[in-house]
Design an enzyme around this catalytic site. Structure first.
Site, PDB file in Angstrom:
ATOM      1  N   TYR A 160       0.834  -1.204   0.000  1.00  0.00           N
ATOM      2  CA  TYR A 160       0.000   0.000   0.000  1.00  0.00           C
ATOM      3  C   TYR A 160       0.868   1.253   0.000  1.00  0.00           C
ATOM      4  O   TYR A 160       0.649   2.187  -0.783  1.00  0.00           O
ATOM      5  CB  TYR A 160      -0.939  -0.018   1.210  1.00  0.00           C
ATOM      6  CG  TYR A 160      -1.997   1.058   1.166  1.00  0.00           C
ATOM      7  CD1 TYR A 160      -3.201   0.839   0.511  1.00  0.00           C
ATOM      8  CD2 TYR A 160      -1.787   2.296   1.770  1.00  0.00           C
ATOM      9  CE1 TYR A 160      -4.176   1.824   0.458  1.00  0.00           C
ATOM     10  CE2 TYR A 160      -2.749   3.282   1.726  1.00  0.00           C
ATOM     11  CZ  TYR A 160      -3.942   3.044   1.065  1.00  0.00           C
ATOM     12  OH  TYR A 160      -4.897   4.028   1.014  1.00  0.00           O
ATOM     13  N   HIS A 183       1.301   4.060  -3.122  1.00  0.00           N
ATOM     14  CA  HIS A 183       0.978   5.476  -2.912  1.00  0.00           C
ATOM     15  C   HIS A 183       2.205   6.374  -3.038  1.00  0.00           C
ATOM     16  O   HIS A 183       2.088   7.521  -3.449  1.00  0.00           O
ATOM     17  CB  HIS A 183       0.258   5.670  -1.575  1.00  0.00           C
ATOM     18  CG  HIS A 183      -1.185   5.349  -1.681  1.00  0.00           C
ATOM     19  ND1 HIS A 183      -1.660   4.051  -1.663  1.00  0.00           N
ATOM     20  CD2 HIS A 183      -2.268   6.139  -1.851  1.00  0.00           C
ATOM     21  CE1 HIS A 183      -2.976   4.070  -1.807  1.00  0.00           C
ATOM     22  NE2 HIS A 183      -3.368   5.323  -1.918  1.00  0.00           N
ATOM     23  N   TYR A 234      -4.360  15.626   1.110  1.00  0.00           N
ATOM     24  CA  TYR A 234      -4.905  14.271   1.227  1.00  0.00           C
ATOM     25  C   TYR A 234      -3.889  13.454   2.012  1.00  0.00           C
ATOM     26  O   TYR A 234      -2.768  13.247   1.552  1.00  0.00           O
ATOM     27  CB  TYR A 234      -5.114  13.696  -0.173  1.00  0.00           C
ATOM     28  CG  TYR A 234      -5.937  12.424  -0.285  1.00  0.00           C
ATOM     29  CD1 TYR A 234      -6.273  11.651   0.820  1.00  0.00           C
ATOM     30  CD2 TYR A 234      -6.369  11.997  -1.522  1.00  0.00           C
ATOM     31  CE1 TYR A 234      -7.024  10.491   0.686  1.00  0.00           C
ATOM     32  CE2 TYR A 234      -7.127  10.840  -1.667  1.00  0.00           C
ATOM     33  CZ  TYR A 234      -7.446  10.094  -0.562  1.00  0.00           C
ATOM     34  OH  TYR A 234      -8.184   8.952  -0.697  1.00  0.00           O
ATOM     35  N   TRP A 263      -7.280   3.045 -11.086  1.00  0.00           N
ATOM     36  CA  TRP A 263      -6.585   3.021  -9.794  1.00  0.00           C
ATOM     37  C   TRP A 263      -7.235   2.015  -8.843  1.00  0.00           C
ATOM     38  O   TRP A 263      -6.561   1.253  -8.166  1.00  0.00           O
ATOM     39  CB  TRP A 263      -6.551   4.420  -9.178  1.00  0.00           C
ATOM     40  CG  TRP A 263      -5.872   4.463  -7.833  1.00  0.00           C
ATOM     41  CD1 TRP A 263      -6.468   4.483  -6.618  1.00  0.00           C
ATOM     42  CD2 TRP A 263      -4.461   4.473  -7.579  1.00  0.00           C
ATOM     43  NE1 TRP A 263      -5.525   4.516  -5.616  1.00  0.00           N
ATOM     44  CE2 TRP A 263      -4.286   4.507  -6.183  1.00  0.00           C
ATOM     45  CE3 TRP A 263      -3.334   4.454  -8.397  1.00  0.00           C
ATOM     46  CZ2 TRP A 263      -3.029   4.522  -5.586  1.00  0.00           C
ATOM     47  CZ3 TRP A 263      -2.082   4.477  -7.800  1.00  0.00           C
ATOM     48  CH2 TRP A 263      -1.942   4.508  -6.415  1.00  0.00           C
ATOM     49  N   TRP A 264      -8.563   2.039  -8.795  1.00  0.00           N
ATOM     50  CA  TRP A 264      -9.269   1.096  -7.935  1.00  0.00           C
ATOM     51  C   TRP A 264      -8.921  -0.341  -8.302  1.00  0.00           C
ATOM     52  O   TRP A 264      -8.682  -1.163  -7.427  1.00  0.00           O
ATOM     53  CB  TRP A 264     -10.767   1.285  -8.044  1.00  0.00           C
ATOM     54  CG  TRP A 264     -11.314   2.519  -7.415  1.00  0.00           C
ATOM     55  CD1 TRP A 264     -10.686   3.377  -6.552  1.00  0.00           C
ATOM     56  CD2 TRP A 264     -12.624   3.029  -7.602  1.00  0.00           C
ATOM     57  NE1 TRP A 264     -11.533   4.392  -6.204  1.00  0.00           N
ATOM     58  CE2 TRP A 264     -12.728   4.204  -6.828  1.00  0.00           C
ATOM     59  CE3 TRP A 264     -13.713   2.621  -8.340  1.00  0.00           C
ATOM     60  CZ2 TRP A 264     -13.902   4.961  -6.773  1.00  0.00           C
ATOM     61  CZ3 TRP A 264     -14.880   3.372  -8.294  1.00  0.00           C
ATOM     62  CH2 TRP A 264     -14.960   4.530  -7.515  1.00  0.00           C
TER      63      TRP A 264
END
Length: 104
Positions: free
Chosen positions: A18, A22, A41, A76-77
């Site tokens: 993860y 990112h 964000y 992206w999902w």
């Protein structure tokens, strides 16, 4: 400026994947988020529960949660679907959080 917070769930053992994904966020996705009003964000991880806590500052009424129809967001999902809890359309399972305190 509006502040949004929500939580998501990371699959067990996927912390490093993860973070890596990112850290290498696609420039075009970052631009899309900024263009849609997201100015900040942050995502935090509770390692005991694998719960992700996300926080956004947004201009207007939007935010990343309003980009569901965008093909780049869908891509992206799909890219993230193997490491976190998702809905049938690959969107992350997320729960909005109510702000109960803010100190200026």
């Amino acid at each position: 400026m509006t502040r949004l917070a929500f939580k998501m769930k990371l699959n067990a053992g996927q912390r490093e994947a993860y973070i890596k994904r990112h850290n290498e966020i696609w420039p075009e996705l970052k631009k899309l988020l900024r263009d849609s009003g997201v100015s900040e964000y942050s995502i935090f991880l509770d390692e005991e529960t694998d719960t992700l806590f996300a926080f956004q500052k947004i201009a207007g009424d939007g935010g990343s949660q309003d980009l569901a129809r965008n093909p780049l967001v869908k891509k992206w999902w799909a890219f993230m679907a193997d490491i976190m809890e998702t809905n049938p359309d690959n969107s992350p399972v997320s729960m909005a959080l109510e702000e109960v305190f803010f100190m200026k």
